[in-house]
Design a protein around this motif. Structure first.
Motif, PDB file in Angstrom:
ATOM      1  N   VAL A   1       0.837  -1.203   0.000  1.00  0.00           N
ATOM      2  CA  VAL A   1       0.000   0.000   0.000  1.00  0.00           C
ATOM      3  C   VAL A   1       0.868   1.248   0.000  1.00  0.00           C
ATOM      4  O   VAL A   1       0.656   2.186  -0.775  1.00  0.00           O
ATOM      5  N   HIS A   2       1.868   1.282   0.868  1.00  0.00           N
ATOM      6  CA  HIS A   2       2.706   2.478   0.979  1.00  0.00           C
ATOM      7  C   HIS A   2       3.665   2.626  -0.194  1.00  0.00           C
ATOM      8  O   HIS A   2       4.166   3.716  -0.456  1.00  0.00           O
ATOM      9  N   GLU A   3       3.924   1.520  -0.921  1.00  0.00           N
ATOM     10  CA  GLU A   3       4.798   1.618  -2.088  1.00  0.00           C
ATOM     11  C   GLU A   3       4.049   2.160  -3.294  1.00  0.00           C
ATOM     12  O   GLU A   3       4.600   2.918  -4.081  1.00  0.00           O
ATOM     13  N   PHE A   4       2.779   1.782  -3.432  1.00  0.00           N
ATOM     14  CA  PHE A   4       2.052   2.138  -4.648  1.00  0.00           C
ATOM     15  C   PHE A   4       1.004   3.233  -4.445  1.00  0.00           C
ATOM     16  O   PHE A   4       0.494   3.768  -5.430  1.00  0.00           O
ATOM     17  N   ALA A   5       0.662   3.552  -3.195  1.00  0.00           N
ATOM     18  CA  ALA A   5      -0.383   4.542  -2.941  1.00  0.00           C
ATOM     19  C   ALA A   5       0.150   5.654  -2.049  1.00  0.00           C
ATOM     20  O   ALA A   5       0.941   5.416  -1.137  1.00  0.00           O
ATOM     21  N   LYS A   6      -0.296   6.865  -2.314  1.00  0.00           N
ATOM     22  CA  LYS A   6       0.133   8.031  -1.548  1.00  0.00           C
ATOM     23  C   LYS A   6      -0.692   8.142  -0.269  1.00  0.00           C
ATOM     24  O   LYS A   6      -1.915   8.045  -0.293  1.00  0.00           O
ATOM     25  N   GLU A   7      -0.017   8.337   0.852  1.00  0.00           N
ATOM     26  CA  GLU A   7      -0.709   8.518   2.127  1.00  0.00           C
ATOM     27  C   GLU A   7      -1.207   9.954   2.227  1.00  0.00           C
ATOM     28  O   GLU A   7      -0.450  10.910   2.053  1.00  0.00           O
ATOM     29  N   LEU A   8      -2.496  10.119   2.482  1.00  0.00           N
ATOM     30  CA  LEU A   8      -3.109  11.440   2.580  1.00  0.00           C
ATOM     31  C   LEU A   8      -3.399  11.784   4.035  1.00  0.00           C
ATOM     32  O   LEU A   8      -3.656  10.896   4.862  1.00  0.00           O
ATOM     33  N   ASP A   9      -3.364  13.070   4.321  1.00  0.00           N
ATOM     34  CA  ASP A   9      -3.754  13.553   5.643  1.00  0.00           C
ATOM     35  C   ASP A   9      -5.273  13.669   5.671  1.00  0.00           C
ATOM     36  O   ASP A   9      -5.876  14.306   4.799  1.00  0.00           O
ATOM     37  N   ALA A  10      -5.906  13.048   6.655  1.00  0.00           N
ATOM     38  CA  ALA A  10      -7.366  13.058   6.724  1.00  0.00           C
ATOM     39  C   ALA A  10      -7.923  14.474   6.802  1.00  0.00           C
ATOM     40  O   ALA A  10      -9.062  14.722   6.381  1.00  0.00           O
ATOM     41  N   SER A  11      -7.137  15.430   7.311  1.00  0.00           N
ATOM     42  CA  SER A  11      -7.612  16.808   7.417  1.00  0.00           C
ATOM     43  C   SER A  11      -7.785  17.470   6.051  1.00  0.00           C
ATOM     44  O   SER A  11      -8.451  18.500   5.941  1.00  0.00           O
ATOM     45  N   CYS A  12      -7.186  16.880   4.992  1.00  0.00           N
ATOM     46  CA  CYS A  12      -7.303  17.438   3.639  1.00  0.00           C
ATOM     47  C   CYS A  12      -8.577  16.975   2.940  1.00  0.00           C
ATOM     48  O   CYS A  12      -8.863  17.404   1.821  1.00  0.00           O
ATOM     49  N   ILE A  13      -9.328  16.073   3.587  1.00  0.00           N
ATOM     50  CA  ILE A  13     -10.494  15.460   2.944  1.00  0.00           C
ATOM     51  C   ILE A  13     -11.764  15.949   3.627  1.00  0.00           C
ATOM     52  O   ILE A  13     -11.876  15.907   4.859  1.00  0.00           O
ATOM     53  N   ALA A  14     -12.703  16.417   2.811  1.00  0.00           N
ATOM     54  CA  ALA A  14     -14.015  16.827   3.320  1.00  0.00           C
ATOM     55  C   ALA A  14     -15.079  15.949   2.676  1.00  0.00           C
ATOM     56  O   ALA A  14     -15.212  15.922   1.451  1.00  0.00           O
ATOM     57  N   ILE A  15     -15.829  15.199   3.492  1.00  0.00           N
ATOM     58  CA  ILE A  15     -16.887  14.331   2.982  1.00  0.00           C
ATOM     59  C   ILE A  15     -18.183  15.127   2.904  1.00  0.00           C
ATOM     60  O   ILE A  15     -18.618  15.729   3.896  1.00  0.00           O
ATOM     61  N   ASP A  16     -18.807  15.129   1.714  1.00  0.00           N
ATOM     62  CA  ASP A  16     -20.041  15.894   1.510  1.00  0.00           C
ATOM     63  C   ASP A  16     -21.285  15.056   1.751  1.00  0.00           C
ATOM     64  O   ASP A  16     -22.188  15.453   2.484  1.00  0.00           O
ATOM     65  N   LYS A  17     -21.360  13.880   1.123  1.00  0.00           N
ATOM     66  CA  LYS A  17     -22.563  13.066   1.280  1.00  0.00           C
ATOM     67  C   LYS A  17     -22.252  11.615   0.955  1.00  0.00           C
ATOM     68  O   LYS A  17     -21.273  11.306   0.273  1.00  0.00           O
ATOM     69  N   VAL A  18     -23.120  10.733   1.449  1.00  0.00           N
ATOM     70  CA  VAL A  18     -23.002   9.303   1.162  1.00  0.00           C
ATOM     71  C   VAL A  18     -23.746   9.029  -0.144  1.00  0.00           C
ATOM     72  O   VAL A  18     -24.909   9.429  -0.304  1.00  0.00           O
ATOM     73  N   VAL A  19     -23.076   8.382  -1.088  1.00  0.00           N
ATOM     74  CA  VAL A  19     -23.689   8.103  -2.383  1.00  0.00           C
ATOM     75  C   VAL A  19     -23.937   6.620  -2.606  1.00  0.00           C
ATOM     76  O   VAL A  19     -24.547   6.229  -3.595  1.00  0.00           O
ATOM     77  N   GLY A  20     -23.455   5.773  -1.702  1.00  0.00           N
ATOM     78  CA  GLY A  20     -23.661   4.344  -1.872  1.00  0.00           C
ATOM     79  C   GLY A  20     -23.051   3.577  -0.710  1.00  0.00           C
ATOM     80  O   GLY A  20     -22.523   4.153   0.245  1.00  0.00           O
ATOM     81  N   ALA A  21     -23.148   2.267  -0.794  1.00  0.00           N
ATOM     82  CA  ALA A  21     -22.600   1.417   0.251  1.00  0.00           C
ATOM     83  C   ALA A  21     -21.977   0.188  -0.380  1.00  0.00           C
ATOM     84  O   ALA A  21     -22.463  -0.320  -1.396  1.00  0.00           O
ATOM     85  N   GLY A  22     -20.876  -0.267   0.190  1.00  0.00           N
ATOM     86  CA  GLY A  22     -20.204  -1.471  -0.275  1.00  0.00           C
ATOM     87  C   GLY A  22     -20.085  -2.466   0.855  1.00  0.00           C
ATOM     88  O   GLY A  22     -20.585  -2.241   1.966  1.00  0.00           O
ATOM     89  N   GLU A  23     -19.412  -3.582   0.578  1.00  0.00           N
ATOM     90  CA  GLU A  23     -19.258  -4.613   1.598  1.00  0.00           C
ATOM     91  C   GLU A  23     -18.435  -4.107   2.767  1.00  0.00           C
ATOM     92  O   GLU A  23     -18.683  -4.447   3.924  1.00  0.00           O
ATOM     93  N   PHE A  24     -17.444  -3.238   2.478  1.00  0.00           N
ATOM     94  CA  PHE A  24     -16.516  -2.811   3.516  1.00  0.00           C
ATOM     95  C   PHE A  24     -16.995  -1.565   4.257  1.00  0.00           C
ATOM     96  O   PHE A  24     -16.531  -1.275   5.342  1.00  0.00           O
ATOM     97  N   GLY A  25     -17.889  -0.806   3.661  1.00  0.00           N
ATOM     98  CA  GLY A  25     -18.339   0.423   4.300  1.00  0.00           C
ATOM     99  C   GLY A  25     -19.057   1.310   3.311  1.00  0.00           C
ATOM    100  O   GLY A  25     -19.578   0.849   2.289  1.00  0.00           O
TER     101      GLY A  25
END
Length: 729
Positions: A355-379
């Motif tokens: 995960v850390h080799e191929f994906a960039k780690e983001l700071d949660a403070s940079c993300i603003a969730i507006d609305k829920v648009v769906g649901a999956g098995e994991f969340g």
């Protein structure tokens, strides 16, 4: 105003264009004559007559602006499609002009506003069929620059537009082109030649379309015909090739690489090494030479051995490439370097390392969730915004991992990010990053405004042109070609797993799923994301779990059918078990309504039972490109061709059984689940049967649209069969 002699005077509101004992004519619409004896009627304000319009013709005005401009972007080309003006101005000679402007500044795709500074496009921008005098409402614009804003103004004109320049109207759309591979290197120079080496230089491609990361140099002996070749990689525009044979002709090709991948190879460049010099040595000196050669060979062998050992030791570590890297291939079928190879994250002992080799780690403070648009098995699946320091805020999709998860669920959840983070292509969903160091754990991707392709098409049934649909299909094929080149097999390619943005760009998504063969034929395969219907899966994958790029090609054929049928369910209400049996016996889906014959043939090619006979994605992209460049090839529909397209059967004419009775025909229609609805229905002949309509089918209980269409089509074919005999395939 001209007047007639008193004897033949016409009253106001009428005119007579010639002298004589003729009746006066009433002024045509939007014209007038306020005086008696008028030879013609003048036009009302803002209405005009073109030169050559007869006096009896109504006065007209320029048309209103074109409507509903839609842009479909494909790397550095765009397909523009629009609707006719609401007001034609009273004329039938409307044409369209398209003006291209290159803009600097920020603007969202599909809008005409924004803080933009624009100038006319360079002359090398290519319009197909042309930029002016268009009689149709679509045009393809190519050879644009990558990552560049463009504004296109589409103007409607008619015969009086030149008389009223201030009344001319246009519609505008602003787009941003995608990242694209560089154009080919065209200029190569030979700088210096010796008996065993040559120095070359070249010019940067005319359209780099981004920062060039490196160049790939491929060369081989001319007489070898590419059966054995060598590849170098260089960061600059020059290279020295060593270890060549004296007095030998070589062929060389160069291609550049950017973040979008490799561009096309240059034309073959030929060079020859210098001849071997004549020399002689004594027997004593020859022994010295042999010793020196033996020592050199021993040193080389030790060096190679050491290189192999170091390479194996470091195979899983991330390291920088040197400026030049030599790789030698014994044949042309081995994978070329430069195109990254997919790495399965499940091969890592610690999945978090992948995960850390191929994906960039983001700071949660940079993300603003507006609305829920769906649901999956994991969340939950949400829409939101990502604002990185010193960067513009962008819309994103956010998948969250619900609380109380196990370590295995966390690994499975992040596996998709580990896979997605390895891909960089305009038709693959882009991973923005992950949040793993705080809760909730999140995967953040680009936001696709129009959602999944299947539901989008069902929502906009019959609202797109064939060219627009082909543009969508070309994007999907381009993304799959990229995955195939990387060695990744998707295994779940379906319209539900294609996402669509506001510019109708389609992107492949849904990665990281695992499939387990089950005994239950109705389930066929399960994934961590739920059950997958087998109607998208190739026969060899169902029977032997043989998932390859060829099985992905089969799935692409089903996606092609879904797109052309605007999201219909493949095989309609047939059970999975019936689908497996029917496909194994040779049955294939029929062409959707008004489907071009060329696209249906491509579907059948993708559904070849022998997987080696299916087209590769590179070939599929090439086929679709040719269709986009030659839209006339899309005018012949599969429904009007000679093949018996009504049957879900892809056999030669010799394999089509005789249809002696209506019962025989109904038995042959076993893939249509509603044949029982005809039991007890009497028809005097196939001729009366062929006149059956969809309304008749509803009366006997056939209410599903897909089978309705195909039964009606099949009945007509049966009538033709009984009258004219079998049609050769």
């Amino acid at each position: 105003m001209d007047f007639l002699p008193i004897a033949w005077v016409c009253r106001a509101g009428f005119y007579k264009s010639t002298v004589g004992n003729m009746e006066c004519s009433k002024c045509p619409p939007h014209s007038f004559s306020h005086h008696e004896g008028s030879l013609h009627c003048g036009c009302e304000r803002n209405y005009f007559r073109a030169e050559g319009d007869p006096a009896s013709m109504a006065c007209t005005r320029p048309p209103s602006a074109p409507r509903n401009v839609i842009s479909s972007i494909n790397e550095t080309s765009v397909i523009l499609d629009w609707s006719w003006p609401e007001d034609s101005g009273g004329r039938r000679d409307a044409t369209f002009n398209v003006l291209c402007k290159r803009c600097r500044g920020e603007a969202a795709n599909g809008t005409s506003g924004g803080n933009l500074r624009c100038e006319p496009c360079r002359s090398k921008v290519h319009f197909l069929p042309r930029a002016t005098g268009l009689h149709n409402t679509t045009v393809t614009v190519g050879d644009l620059l990558a990552h560049t804003n463009y504004t296109f103004e589409i103007e409607a004109l008619n015969g009086v537009s030149s008389l009223a320049p201030k009344m001319r109207q246009y519609a505008a759309v602003t787009i941003t082109t995608n990242q694209a591979a560089p154009s080919p290197v065209t200029v190569i120079r030979k700088e210096k030649t010796s008996r065993n080496s040559v120095s070359l230089s070249w010019q940067q491609p005319e359209r780099p379309n981004g920062i060039i990361l490196d160049y790939e140099i491929k060369y081989y002996e001319k007489e070898e015909q590419e059966t054995s070749y060598t590849i170098l990689r260089a960061r600059g525009c020059n290279v020295t090739l060593n270890g060549l044979k004296p007095s030998t002709a070589y062929l060389l090709q160069i291609r550049a690489r950017t973040a979008a991948g490799y561009g096309a190879s240059s034309p073959s460049f030929q060079f020859e090494t210098s001849p071997d010099s004549a020399f002689s040595i004594s027997s004593e000196s020859s022994q010295v030479v042999l010793i020196a050669i033996s020592s050199a060979v021993a040193i080389i062998l030790l060096t190679v051995l050491l290189y192999v050992l170091i390479g194996r030791f470091c195979c899983h570590s991330k390291s920088k490439h040197p400026d030049e890297k030599r790789l030698h291939f014994g044949n042309s079928h081995m994978r070329l370097p430069g195109i990254r190879t997919y790495v399965d994250p499940h091969t890592y002992e610690d999945p978090s390392q992948a995960v850390h080799e191929f994906a960039k780690e983001l700071d949660a403070s940079c993300i603003a969730i507006d609305k829920v648009v769906g649901a999956g098995e994991f969340g939950e699946v949400c829409s939101g915004r990502l604002k990185m320091p010193s960067k513009k805020e962008i819309c994103v999709a956010i998948k969250t991992l619900k609380g109380g998860y196990t370590d295995k669920q966390r690994r499975d959840f992040l596996a998709e990010a580990s896979i997605m983070g390895q891909f960089d292509h305009p038709n693959i969903i882009r991973l923005e990053g992950v949040v793993t160091r705080s809760k909730p754990v999140m995967i953040v991707t680009e936001y696709m405004e129009n959602g999944s392709l299947d539901s989008f098409l069902r929502k906009h049934d019959a609202q797109f042109t064939v060219i627009q649909l082909v543009g969508m299909l070309r994007g999907i094929a381009s993304g799959m070609k990229y995955l195939s080149d990387m060695g990744y097999v998707h295994r779940d390619l379906a319209a539900r797993n294609i996402l669509v943005n506001s510019n109708l760009v389609c992107k492949v998504s849904d990665f990281g799923l695992s499939r387990v063969l089950e005994d239950d034929p109705e389930a066929a395969y399960t994934t961590r994301g739920g059950k997958i219907p087998i109607r998208w899966t190739a026969p060899e994958a169902i029977a032997y779990r043989k998932f390859t790029s060829a099985s992905d090609a089969w799935s692409y054929g089903i996606v092609l059918w879904e797109v052309m049928s605007y999201g219909e369910r493949p095989y309609w209400e047939m059970s999975n078990q019936d689908v497996i049996k029917a496909v194994e016996e040779g049955y294939r889906l029929p062409p959707p309504m008004d489907c071009p014959a060329t696209l249906y043939q491509l579907m059948l090619d993708c559904w070849q039972k022998e997987r080696n006979n299916r087209p590769k994605f590179e070939e599929i992209v090439s086929i679709l490109d040719k269709l986009i460049r030659n839209p006339g090839c899309l005018k012949i529909t599969a429904n009007t061709t000679s093949r018996p397209a009504n049957l879900l059967l892809d056999r030669s004419s010799s394999e089509i059984p005789a249809l002696d009775t209506l019962g025989d025909w109904m038995d042959g229609m076993r893939t249509l689940p509603c044949k029982e609805a005809f039991s007890g229905v009497s028809y005097s002949s196939c001729d009366t049967l062929a006149k059956t309509s969809t309304e008749d089918l509803k009366k006997v209980g056939v209410t599903i649209v897909g089978p309705q269409k195909n039964i009606v089509s099949s009945l007509k074919a049966l009538d033709s069969y009984t009258k004219n005999g079998p049609v050769p395939v």
